[in-house]
Design an enzyme around this catalytic site. Structure first.
Site, PDB file in Angstrom:
ATOM      1  N   HIS A  72       7.625   8.623   4.755  1.00 55.65           N
ATOM      2  CA  HIS A  72       7.919   7.291   5.293  1.00 55.65           C
ATOM      3  C   HIS A  72       8.978   6.622   4.437  1.00 55.65           C
ATOM      4  O   HIS A  72       8.797   6.477   3.225  1.00 55.65           O
ATOM      5  CB  HIS A  72       6.646   6.416   5.335  1.00 55.65           C
ATOM      6  N   TYR A 200       2.227  -4.025   8.594  1.00 56.94           N
ATOM      7  CA  TYR A 200       1.394  -5.037   7.921  1.00 56.94           C
ATOM      8  C   TYR A 200       1.606  -6.352   8.671  1.00 56.94           C
ATOM      9  O   TYR A 200       2.723  -6.868   8.700  1.00 56.94           O
ATOM     10  CB  TYR A 200       1.808  -5.204   6.463  1.00 56.94           C
ATOM     11  N   LYS A 296      -2.436   1.040  -3.807  1.00 55.94           N
ATOM     12  CA  LYS A 296      -2.178   1.457  -5.188  1.00 55.94           C
ATOM     13  C   LYS A 296      -3.322   2.230  -5.833  1.00 55.94           C
ATOM     14  O   LYS A 296      -3.138   2.857  -6.871  1.00 55.94           O
ATOM     15  CB  LYS A 296      -1.883   0.211  -6.045  1.00 55.94           C
ATOM     16  N   TYR A 384       6.189  -1.187  -3.948  1.00 56.73           N
ATOM     17  CA  TYR A 384       5.427  -0.404  -2.973  1.00 56.73           C
ATOM     18  C   TYR A 384       5.635   1.106  -3.203  1.00 56.73           C
ATOM     19  O   TYR A 384       4.666   1.872  -3.193  1.00 56.73           O
ATOM     20  CB  TYR A 384       5.839  -0.773  -1.546  1.00 56.73           C
TER      21      TYR A 384
END
Ligand code: APR
Ligand code: PHB
Length: 413
Positions: A72, A200, A296, A384
């Site tokens: 991605h 999101y 995470k 991220y």
């Protein structure tokens, strides 16, 4: 029994540490309280940073990941009925790999069994002793008999509710915690993802997330009340609420299917300091917890054990203690940055019960800034995709390569 490292917990942290130590020629025994099926039954986020992939390659367990993992290059933020892409590749030169944590755990379990080193499963009453000296001991019961492992070091990879952190004398430990006033209701379904990348969504009704496990299996979440129970959420109610929180162009692409798994998880930020006590090292969820918004948890567990494996290798191969002495500080530096990012992203994207109109307007302003500023979007992107590992966690060639990636990406951003 005697070994060099006793590892408590056969989740991702314990299994990856065992694999890295095995590759370094360091003997380790893994002790797990649950069955293999129980460990594999856990549904967890699987968004892997490049540094996590590099550690899995170093451990020799990345073949299926490269075959089945989904690369991605960005995510989409949804708010005010619109989609805004955050382009990781353009902003950082990096990407993430979507590959379920269950599959990471399965690959690690199979590699350990193939090496003839299966963990001790269904070990009961695990206890840790004398880790403030130089000859620590782990004791446990198996099939009714008491067993003992004499070792040089203990790695506490037994998660938030494990025995390791609980074995540290309270005065030696400092903890920091924030419990969020909402939960996540998650559904796993055999349905094609609604979008190519993760979405999101921030909405007045609450947060929603469109994630995926493969081209035919999706993972969705909606923010829910802390006191909600799964029984209150029929499949129909879930799918309706999810689509109400998504922009129309996404909602109409959601394929409704029976929930294969449906669960509610609380959200928490937690850090225990330090992460080392004599010959005991805490790693992964045993030492810290992040809200899942930033994906995470698995990546921090991997970077902890990458740092620990390198430190133990230096201790045994070079007779140097610098790595184990620096372990806690190196890990906590990266942990706290991930805690900050996960808290920030969670606070930005969720409906906070006490935020009021002023708080709602601040969220709106931050989202507008985020999608209108390359610098702001770059900050989200580099957190991220993952900040650089502590200097010692990768072999020299991987350190130089990742440093080159990071410096060239910064130059081009
Ligand atoms: N004795 C032996 N094993 C134990 C004990 C104990 N007293 N307590 C817990 N365990 C085992 C658990 O059964 C589990 O299999 O330790 C393992 C810890 O695994 P995780 O909780 O998955 O933690 P970790 O390996 O650090 O992985 C972190 O998992 O929970 C997710 O979001 C988290 O993605 C992150 C990742
Ligand atoms: C998931 O796929 O379960 C997932 C993905 C990204 C997140 C959280 C969960 O931020």
């Amino acid at each position: 029994m005697r070994t060099q490292v006793a590892i408590i917990g056969a989740g991702p942290a314990g299994l990856l540490l065992g694999a890295l130590l095995h590759r370094a020629g360091i003997a380790a025994v893994i002790v797990e309280q649950r069955s293999p099926a129980y460990v594999l039954g856990r549904i967890r986020a699987g968004v892997l940073e490049q540094t996590t992939v590099a550690l899995l390659e170093q451990a020799g367990v990345a073949e299926r990941l490269h075959r089945e993992g989904l690369r991605h290059d960005g995510i989409e933020l949804a708010f005010d009925g619109r989609l805004h892409r955050i382009d990781f590749q353009a902003l950082t030169g990096k990407h993430v790999t979507v590959y379920g944590q269950t599959e990471v755990t399965r690959d690690l379990m199979e590699a350990r069994a193939a090496a003839g080193l299966p963990p001790v499963y269904e070990a009961q009453g695990v206890s840790l002793h004398d880790f403030d000296g130089t000859r620590p001991v782990v004791r446990y019961r198996k099939n009714g008999s008491l067993r003992e492992i004499e070792c040089d070091f203990i790695a506490g990879c037994d998660g938030f509710h494990g025995a390791s952190r609980a074995s540290v004398p309270a005065p030696a430990l400092t903890t920091h915690e924030k419990v969020y006033p909402f939960g996540w209701l998650g559904v796993l379904a055999d349905a094609p993802p609604a979008r190519d990348e993760l979405v999101y969504a921030q909405h007045a009704r609450g947060f929603a997330l469109c994630s995926q496990r493969s081209a035919t299996r999706s993972r969705y979440y909606v923010q829910c009340a802390l006191d909600d129970r799964v029984e209150q959420w029929s499949d129909a109610r879930f799918w309706d609420e999810l689509r109400r929180r998504l922009p129309e162009e996404v909602a109409q692409r959601v394929t409704v299917a029976p929930a294969l798994e449906k669960s509610i998880a609380p959200l928490r930020s937690f850090v225990a300091e330090p992460m080392r006590f004599g010959r005991l090292f805490l790693a992964g969820d045993a030492a810290h917890i992040v809200p899942p918004t930033g994906a995470k948890g698995l990546n921090l567990a991997a970077s902890d054990v990458g740092t620990l494996a390198q430190a133990l290798h230096e201790f045994y191969a070079d007779k140097r203690s610098a790595g184990i002495d620096a372990y806690s500080q190196r890990c906590l530096s990266r942990v706290w940055k991930a805690e900050r990012f996960s808290w920030w992203f969670t606070s930005l994207m969720h409906r906070l019960p006490d935020q009021g109109e002023f708080g709602a307007r601040l969220q709106q302003a931050e989202l507008d800034y985020l999608v209108g500023s390359r610098a702001a979007a770059g900050a989200l992107a580099e957190n991220y995709v993952g900040l650089p590992l502590p200097p010692s966690s990768l072999r020299g060639d991987e350190q130089r390569e990742l440093h080159h990636d990071a410096s060239s990406a910064t130059a081009s951003a």
